[in-house]
Write an enzyme that holds these catalytic residues in place. Structure first.
Site, short mmCIF file in Angstrom:
data_model
loop_
_atom_site.label_atom_id
_atom_site.label_comp_id
_atom_site.label_asym_id
_atom_site.label_seq_id
_atom_site.Cartn_x
_atom_site.Cartn_y
_atom_site.Cartn_z
N ASN A 8 0.87 -1.17 0.00
CA ASN A 8 0.00 0.00 0.00
C ASN A 8 0.91 1.23 0.00
O ASN A 8 1.47 1.59 1.03
CB ASN A 8 -0.89 -0.05 1.26
CG ASN A 8 -1.85 1.12 1.34
OD1 ASN A 8 -1.83 2.03 0.50
ND2 ASN A 8 -2.70 1.10 2.35
N ARG A 89 -2.60 -2.21 -3.40
CA ARG A 89 -3.81 -1.40 -3.19
C ARG A 89 -3.71 -0.18 -4.09
O ARG A 89 -2.74 0.58 -4.01
CB ARG A 89 -3.90 -0.96 -1.74
CG ARG A 89 -5.10 -0.07 -1.52
CD ARG A 89 -5.19 0.40 -0.09
NE ARG A 89 -6.43 1.14 0.08
CZ ARG A 89 -6.55 2.26 0.79
NH1 ARG A 89 -5.52 2.76 1.42
NH2 ARG A 89 -7.69 2.88 0.87
N HIS A 177 -12.78 3.03 -0.16
CA HIS A 177 -12.82 2.02 0.92
C HIS A 177 -13.58 0.78 0.46
O HIS A 177 -14.11 0.01 1.27
CB HIS A 177 -13.53 2.54 2.19
CG HIS A 177 -12.81 3.62 2.94
ND1 HIS A 177 -13.49 4.56 3.69
CD2 HIS A 177 -11.50 3.90 3.08
CE1 HIS A 177 -12.62 5.38 4.26
NE2 HIS A 177 -11.40 4.99 3.89
N ARG A 247 -10.95 15.46 7.46
CA ARG A 247 -11.74 15.89 6.30
C ARG A 247 -13.14 16.29 6.73
O ARG A 247 -13.72 15.67 7.62
CB ARG A 247 -11.85 14.76 5.27
CG ARG A 247 -10.55 14.45 4.58
CD ARG A 247 -10.73 13.36 3.52
NE ARG A 247 -9.60 12.46 3.56
CZ ARG A 247 -9.66 11.14 3.39
NH1 ARG A 247 -10.82 10.56 3.14
NH2 ARG A 247 -8.58 10.40 3.45
N GLU A 406 -8.23 -5.27 5.19
CA GLU A 406 -8.06 -4.96 3.76
C GLU A 406 -6.90 -5.75 3.16
O GLU A 406 -6.97 -6.15 2.00
CB GLU A 406 -7.85 -3.45 3.59
CG GLU A 406 -9.15 -2.68 3.82
CD GLU A 406 -8.95 -1.19 4.02
OE1 GLU A 406 -8.52 -0.81 5.13
OE2 GLU A 406 -9.23 -0.42 3.10
#
Ligand code: AMP
Length: 419
Positions: A8, A89, A177, A247, A406
């Site tokens: 990742n 990823r 996601h 965010r 993940e």
């Protein structure tokens, strides 16, 4: 025992994990941080042992070479561990990728072509793939964060802006996601409590109505009907939707014009404001939910407001997704906040008894790494009022906590493609 190295790549970091997709265990993993800065750092973990090295790491190629050295020195040796593929990823797959793909030069070019849609993420993903293909002579697979949402119904995927302009610039809702939402919703669908509920109601699994709340530093919600994602809270970018660590989530786009025209901010200032200086950090001064709840407990008003805004937004989305799905059978919490913060789970369903949603206080407070039900039910120590069928009340839904993974999801998809 075939294993997969999952990578990742972020703009200044490289996270990795060596996964045995069969057993679901991670044999080793770690992170290289501050790539390109004067003070790089790598942390490698295997069998409970941690090795830390601090040294400048010029670029992602150097980072991956360092990781491969650590596998040889601290173990496990990749060859002896039976590495058969690398899974990457990739954040944005645009409309080009609705499923994982084996990487070739055309795939790299296509991921590069998507950089304008994901300028913060895809450049690092391309670099990570390129250096890994040079250094590791096994098949490489790209797994896209957007893929699970590639098949969103048009009514959910489309922004109500001029259609020609939107088409010209690839403006639509992509969602992110996706690997996590897919992993968690699939685990929920086969959980004994869920299959028993459907069987008791005489229902086909294709009618299962799920809402998944992935609440980490980034946060997103999805509505899943019988395994298909039909709505999600992130859009063209991961900025839309829920309140996150830094965010803003949903804001009136008019705020942007106001700040540009009257506030004297530049485009980059507004980008930084909404992505890095908003959310829990912008309101409460900290982006970590553990610290925020500590401040709330100490009577900090700004932290209290931040948590209230966060929870209000969650309840609003759960209600909206109940409308999209025609009711909710299972609401699931996952990721760092969702798996650990009982106060957030309780607050997110507070007042949603009319949708059949409630948490059992004892089950919600219990800590576990297992997928579990936290709504009241026959086995609950404390059977809340909402659990008892009442005339005219919604059928009780299940509320669950399901740890996401993940890396395992990427490893499994990688093995499925490479055999
Ligand atoms: P993730 O992005 O899934 O790794 O989630 C990271 C976030 O999870 C952190 O920023 C924390 O806000 C939150 N988190 C982790 N552990 C806890 C905990 N025990 N209680 C509350 N929040 C937590």
């Amino acid at each position: 025992m075939p294993t997969v190295l999952v990578l990742n790549s972020g703009s200044s970091s490289l996270k990795y994990q060596l996964v045995d997709p069969g057993s679901g265990t991670a044999l080793a993993g770690g992170i290289v941080e501050r790539i390109g800065e004067d003070t790089g750092r790598v942390r490698h973990e295997t069998r409970g042992q941690e090795v830390v090295r601090e040294r400048p790491v010029a670029d992602h190629g150097t980072a991956l070479r360092l990781v491969l050295e650590l596998f040889e020195e601290a173990g496990p040796s990749l060859r002896e561990a039976g590495i058969v593929a690398v899974g990457h990823r990739v954040v944005h797959g645009g409309t080009s990728f609705s499923a994982p793909v084996v990487v070739d030069d055309d795939v790299v070019a296509a991921v590069r072509a998507l950089i304008p849609l994901a300028p913060l993420h895809n450049p690092a993903n391309v670099t990570g793939i390129e250096v890994a293909r040079e250094l590791l002579d096994v098949p490489h697979v790209a797994v896209f964060d957007t893929a699970f949402f590639a098949d969103l119904p048009p009514a959910a995927a489309t922004y109500a802006i001029d259609a020609k302009t939107a088409a010209e610039h690839g403006v639509r809702r992509y969602g992110f996601h996706g690997t996590s939402h897919q992993f968690v919703s699939s685990a929920v669908a086969i959980h004994p409590a869920v299959t028993a509920k459907l069987a008791a109601e005489g229902r086909d699994p294709r009618t299962l109505r799920q809402v998944v709340l992935h609440l980490g530093n980034g946060a997103s919600a999805s509505a899943v009907l019988g395994g298909r994602a039909v709505e999600t809270s992130m859009g063209l970018t991961p900025l839309e939707g829920l309140v996150m660590g830094t965010r803003s989530g949903d804001v009136d786009p008019g705020i942007v014009f106001h700040l540009l025209r009257s506030g004297g901010l530049t485009v980059d200032d507004v980008d930084t404001l909404l992505n890095k200086r908003s959310g829990l950090l912008g309101l409460g001064g900290v982006n970590d939910m553990r610290e925020l709840t500590r401040l709330v407990a100490a009577g900090d008003d700004a932290a209290r407001l931040a948590l209230d805004v966060y929870l209000h937004r969650l309840r609003k989305y759960v209600g909206a997704y109940a409308a999209v799905l025609g009711g909710i059978d299972v609401l699931t919490f996952t990721a760092g906040v969702g798996e650990n913060a009982a106060v957030v789970r309780a607050g997110a369903v507070d007042g949603l008894g009319f949708l059949g949603l409630a948490v059992d206080p004892a089950r919600n407070a219990a800590r576990s790494r297992e997928a579990r039900v936290i709504s009241p039910g026959p086995d609950a120590a404390d059977t809340a009022d909402t659990a008892r069928p009442r005339p005219g009340a919604a059928a009780p839904a299940l509320v669950m906590v399901v740890p996401t993974n993940e890396e395992l999801a990427i490893a499994r998809q990688t093995i499925a493609l490479t055999g």
